[in-house]
Write a protein that holds these residues in place. Structure first.
Motif, short mmCIF file in Angstrom:
data_model
loop_
_atom_site.label_atom_id
_atom_site.label_comp_id
_atom_site.label_asym_id
_atom_site.label_seq_id
_atom_site.Cartn_x
_atom_site.Cartn_y
_atom_site.Cartn_z
N SER A 450 16.19 -2.35 -13.18
CA SER A 450 15.71 -1.72 -11.96
C SER A 450 14.35 -1.05 -12.12
CB SER A 450 16.72 -0.67 -11.48
OG SER A 450 16.88 0.34 -12.44
N GLN A 451 13.63 -1.36 -13.21
CA GLN A 451 12.36 -0.66 -13.40
C GLN A 451 11.31 -1.54 -14.08
OE1 GLN A 451 11.68 3.00 -16.10
NE2 GLN A 451 12.06 3.88 -14.07
N ILE A 452 10.11 -1.43 -13.55
CA ILE A 452 8.92 -2.05 -14.14
C ILE A 452 7.90 -0.94 -14.36
CG2 ILE A 452 6.96 -3.60 -13.71
CD1 ILE A 452 8.81 -5.45 -12.22
N VAL A 453 7.20 -1.00 -15.48
CA VAL A 453 6.12 -0.06 -15.74
C VAL A 453 4.80 -0.84 -15.72
CG1 VAL A 453 5.04 1.48 -17.42
CG2 VAL A 453 7.51 1.58 -17.05
N ALA A 454 3.84 -0.36 -14.92
CA ALA A 454 2.53 -1.00 -14.82
C ALA A 454 1.46 -0.06 -15.36
CB ALA A 454 2.24 -1.36 -13.37
N PHE A 455 0.38 -0.66 -15.91
CA PHE A 455 -0.65 0.15 -16.55
C PHE A 455 -1.97 -0.60 -16.55
CE2 PHE A 455 -3.07 1.06 -20.48
CZ PHE A 455 -3.37 2.40 -20.25
N SER A 456 -3.05 0.16 -16.26
CA SER A 456 -4.39 -0.39 -16.40
C SER A 456 -5.22 0.59 -17.21
CB SER A 456 -5.05 -0.60 -15.04
OG SER A 456 -6.43 -0.93 -15.21
N PRO A 457 -5.82 0.14 -18.31
CA PRO A 457 -6.65 1.05 -19.11
C PRO A 457 -7.91 1.51 -18.37
CG PRO A 457 -6.81 -1.21 -19.93
CD PRO A 457 -5.73 -1.20 -18.90
N ARG A 458 -8.19 0.92 -17.22
CA ARG A 458 -9.36 1.31 -16.44
C ARG A 458 -9.05 2.41 -15.43
NH1 ARG A 458 -12.29 -4.18 -14.51
NH2 ARG A 458 -13.96 -2.67 -14.11
N VAL A 459 -7.76 2.80 -15.32
CA VAL A 459 -7.37 3.80 -14.33
C VAL A 459 -6.65 4.95 -15.04
CG1 VAL A 459 -6.05 4.26 -12.25
CG2 VAL A 459 -7.14 2.02 -12.55
N ALA A 460 -7.29 6.11 -15.05
CA ALA A 460 -6.68 7.28 -15.71
C ALA A 460 -5.67 7.97 -14.81
CB ALA A 460 -7.77 8.26 -16.14
N GLU A 461 -5.98 8.05 -13.50
CA GLU A 461 -5.10 8.73 -12.56
C GLU A 461 -4.75 7.77 -11.42
OE1 GLU A 461 -3.71 11.59 -12.73
OE2 GLU A 461 -4.73 12.34 -14.53
N PRO A 462 -3.65 7.05 -11.55
CA PRO A 462 -3.28 6.09 -10.50
C PRO A 462 -2.95 6.78 -9.17
CG PRO A 462 -2.08 5.67 -12.54
CD PRO A 462 -2.72 7.01 -12.68
N VAL A 463 -3.47 6.24 -8.10
CA VAL A 463 -3.14 6.76 -6.78
C VAL A 463 -2.48 5.70 -5.89
CG1 VAL A 463 -5.00 8.46 -6.83
CG2 VAL A 463 -5.43 6.20 -5.83
N GLY A 464 -2.57 4.45 -6.30
CA GLY A 464 -1.96 3.38 -5.53
C GLY A 464 -1.62 2.20 -6.42
N VAL A 465 -0.68 1.38 -5.96
CA VAL A 465 -0.29 0.18 -6.70
C VAL A 465 0.05 -0.90 -5.68
CG1 VAL A 465 2.14 0.89 -6.82
CG2 VAL A 465 1.25 -0.76 -8.49
N ARG A 466 -0.21 -2.13 -6.05
CA ARG A 466 0.17 -3.23 -5.18
C ARG A 466 0.57 -4.44 -6.01
NH1 ARG A 466 -5.81 -4.38 -2.45
NH2 ARG A 466 -6.77 -5.49 -4.21
N TYR A 467 1.33 -5.32 -5.37
CA TYR A 467 1.83 -6.52 -6.05
C TYR A 467 1.65 -7.73 -5.14
CZ TYR A 467 5.05 -10.07 -7.76
OH TYR A 467 5.59 -11.26 -8.19
N ALA A 468 1.16 -8.81 -5.74
CA ALA A 468 0.96 -10.08 -5.01
C ALA A 468 0.09 -9.87 -3.77
CB ALA A 468 2.31 -10.70 -4.64
N TRP A 469 -0.91 -9.01 -3.89
CA TRP A 469 -1.75 -8.67 -2.74
C TRP A 469 -2.98 -9.57 -2.72
CZ3 TRP A 469 -0.03 -5.75 1.10
CH2 TRP A 469 -0.94 -5.42 2.11
N ALA A 470 -2.76 -10.80 -2.34
CA ALA A 470 -3.84 -11.78 -2.22
C ALA A 470 -3.34 -12.89 -1.31
CB ALA A 470 -4.24 -12.34 -3.58
N ALA A 471 -4.27 -13.63 -0.74
CA ALA A 471 -3.86 -14.75 0.12
C ALA A 471 -3.06 -15.77 -0.68
CB ALA A 471 -5.09 -15.40 0.74
N TYR A 472 -3.52 -16.06 -1.89
CA TYR A 472 -2.81 -16.98 -2.78
C TYR A 472 -2.64 -16.28 -4.13
CZ TYR A 472 -1.46 -21.34 -5.08
OH TYR A 472 -0.77 -22.31 -5.76
N PRO A 473 -1.65 -15.41 -4.25
CA PRO A 473 -1.56 -14.54 -5.42
C PRO A 473 -1.03 -15.25 -6.66
CG PRO A 473 0.29 -14.15 -3.96
CD PRO A 473 -0.60 -15.13 -3.26
N ASP A 474 -1.52 -14.78 -7.80
CA ASP A 474 -0.98 -15.22 -9.10
C ASP A 474 0.05 -14.17 -9.50
OD1 ASP A 474 -0.49 -16.34 -11.54
OD2 ASP A 474 -2.35 -15.68 -12.48
N ALA A 475 1.26 -14.34 -9.01
CA ALA A 475 2.32 -13.36 -9.20
C ALA A 475 3.62 -14.10 -9.51
CB ALA A 475 2.49 -12.52 -7.94
#
Length: 494
Positions: A450-475
């Motif tokens: 029931s849990q996924i952890v997401a991380f980007s080394p370019r973002v120190a303070e995450p304020v938003g997250v999205r998944y498959a947010w593209a017209a033709y997503p690579d997800a």
């Protein structure tokens, strides 16, 4: 259908009432038509005898008591010496298939058609293709139309999505299934809603103002367009004499001008294709549309709400089920993910609706993916669970919350029964937004069911997250049934 007339007054029923029809099991069934004012109409079927008195306007309507599944039955309708006999009627499940080109897409144009056609021998599955009809008034009936059994000779004419849906429902419930197909390629949702409804809605009245403005602007151009159309038809006829096809008319003379003659003007398809089948008793609606509204995603939630309300009123069923196909992967740009979000918003807030995700069956360069089998079968899976009460997993993982862990990571919670998985080992499709307002590609790890952890080394303070947010997503997140996860965007809480 047999008609016997003994005097001059005509007794009639709409084309939808014909031989090989399927009527809804377990619910009162509405039958209607026309006859001489003041006359009495009698309908007989399966030991039932029901009567109605014709109104001064020459219309009659009655309801049959609920019937159990089965058949074949014969329905006899009589009035003042007239008699209509309908034969080979079955009682089962009835659904309407609506929308635009991806619903209109026939089985004959799909992947693996020849193999499917050869096995398509299902006398217990019938379909009715509503003729494409635009009108500025509420039409009583169609000029033509008849029910057909699914067979190797007819299957190719059926909507592919409707066919695969009906096939799985028929095989699962072991009852007859009928589907009424009413869709037209390239249509906006506004074509399928009464014009008066649009005008009275503060959010949607703009569409009617726009239509009237365009219609006036195109008056002088219409004559020129008509002449081009005439010349095109002449050249197409010449090509046919040489057994050759011509380029589509819109590629040579442009799309039809918006105005009173436009086949997809606001309200016109509701008047000509939906009103004539109401109030036929149905179980629900399969709706596959939205591509043509991708340029006005801010209006689409209200359009879809209005359409659902309009159709429920017309079919006289406040809890009429609407199952929506979320747009597949296609092309590029921001509009399609916004349209998918609009679809999801309406489904989440509206009772007796559901949605299937089809991101994985899309094709980057083709807005009409030819593999319609997963679409129809996912709709059937959804109906089996939410309409017919089968205890099955019917949708992919849904993210319910996003919480910052304080170290740049985002913990995503999912509904536990639809445990997220990936078939490739590398989780794809996540992006994280920083305080600068930009999104960056994120890595992700499936921690548990029931849990996924997401991380980007370019973002120190995450304020938003999205998944498959593209017209033709690579997800690639699915569940164990390989049903794709819902695309989403949400704020990250701390």
């Amino acid at each position: 259908m047999v008609r016997l007339t003994l005097n001059q007054t005509v007794l009639s029923v709409p084309k939808l009432f014909s031989d090989r029809m399927v009527i809804q099991q377990g619910e009162p069934v509405t039958v209607w038509g026309k006859a001489a004012a003041g006359a009495r109409v009698t309908v007989r079927i399966s030991r039932q005898v029901k009567q109605s008195v014709v109104t001064p306007e020459g219309e009659w309507l009655l309801q049959l008591d609920p019937l159990p599944y089965g058949g074949p039955h014969t329905m006899q309708i009589t009035s003042d010496g007239h008699m209509i006999t309908l034969s080979d009627i079955y009682v089962g499940e009835v659904w309407v298939c609506g929308g635009q080109s991806n619903m209109q897409w026939s089985l004959a144009r799909t992947t693996n058609y020849e193999v499917e056609r050869q096995a398509a021998n299902y006398p217990g599955i019938r379909f009715f293709n509503v003729p494409i009809t635009s009108s500025d008034r509420l039409e009583d009936d169609f000029k033509s139309g008849a029910w057909s059994e699914i067979s190797p000779d007819t299957a190719g004419e059926a909507t592919a999505v409707g066919y695969y849906f009906a096939k799985l429902i028929h095989e699962t419930l072991k009852v007859p299934v009928g589907f009424i197909h009413a869709s037209v390629g390239g249509t906006e949702a506004s074509s399928w809603i009464k014009r008066e409804t649009l005008e009275s809605n503060p959010e949607l009245a703009y569409l009617i103002r726009r239509y009237k403005k365009e219609a006036v602007a195109n008056i002088d151009l219409q004559e020129q367009y008509n002449e081009r159309e005439r010349l095109y038809k002449q050249f197409a006829e010449m090509a046919a004499q040489f057994e050759q096809e011509m380029l589509p008319s819109n590629e040579m003379i442009g799309a039809p001008l918006m105005g009173p003659a436009h086949p997809r003007r606001p309200g016109a398809l509701y008047n000509g294709m939906i009103f004539p089948i109401q109030p036929y008793t149905i179980k629900g609606v399969l709706w596959y549309q939205g591509e043509s509204d991708a340029g006005r995603t801010h209006l689409y939630p209200e359009l879809l709400r209005a359409l659902i309300k309009e159709w429920r009123s017309g079919f006289r069923k406040a809890d009429l089920t609407f199952l929506v196909v979320q747009l597949p992967g296609f092309g590029h740009g921001e509009n399609w993910p916004l349209l998918r979000e609009a679809q999801h918003i309406v489904v989440k807030e509206t009772k007796d609706t559901g949605m299937v995700v089809t991101l994985d069956v899309g094709e980057w360069g083709d807005g009409h993916p030819p593999n319609k089998q997963p679409v129809g079968e996912r709709l059937a899976l959804l109906a089996k669970a939410t309409v017919y009460g089968e205890d099955i997993i019917y949708e992919g993982p849904t993210c319910t919350s996003a919480v910052s862990s304080g170290d740049g990571k985002v913990k995503l919670s999912y509904n536990g029964r639809n445990s997220p998985k990936t078939l490739t080992g590398v989780v794809k499709g996540f992006e994280i937004c920083g305080e600068d307002g930009d999104y960056y590609k994120a890595g992700a790890i499936i921690i548990n069911e029931s849990q996924i952890v997401a991380f980007s080394p370019r973002v120190a303070e995450p304020v938003g997250v999205r998944y498959a947010w593209a017209a033709y997503p690579d997800a690639n997140v699915t569940n164990r049934e390989r049903l794709p996860a819902y695309p989403f965007r949400m704020d990250v809480t701390r």
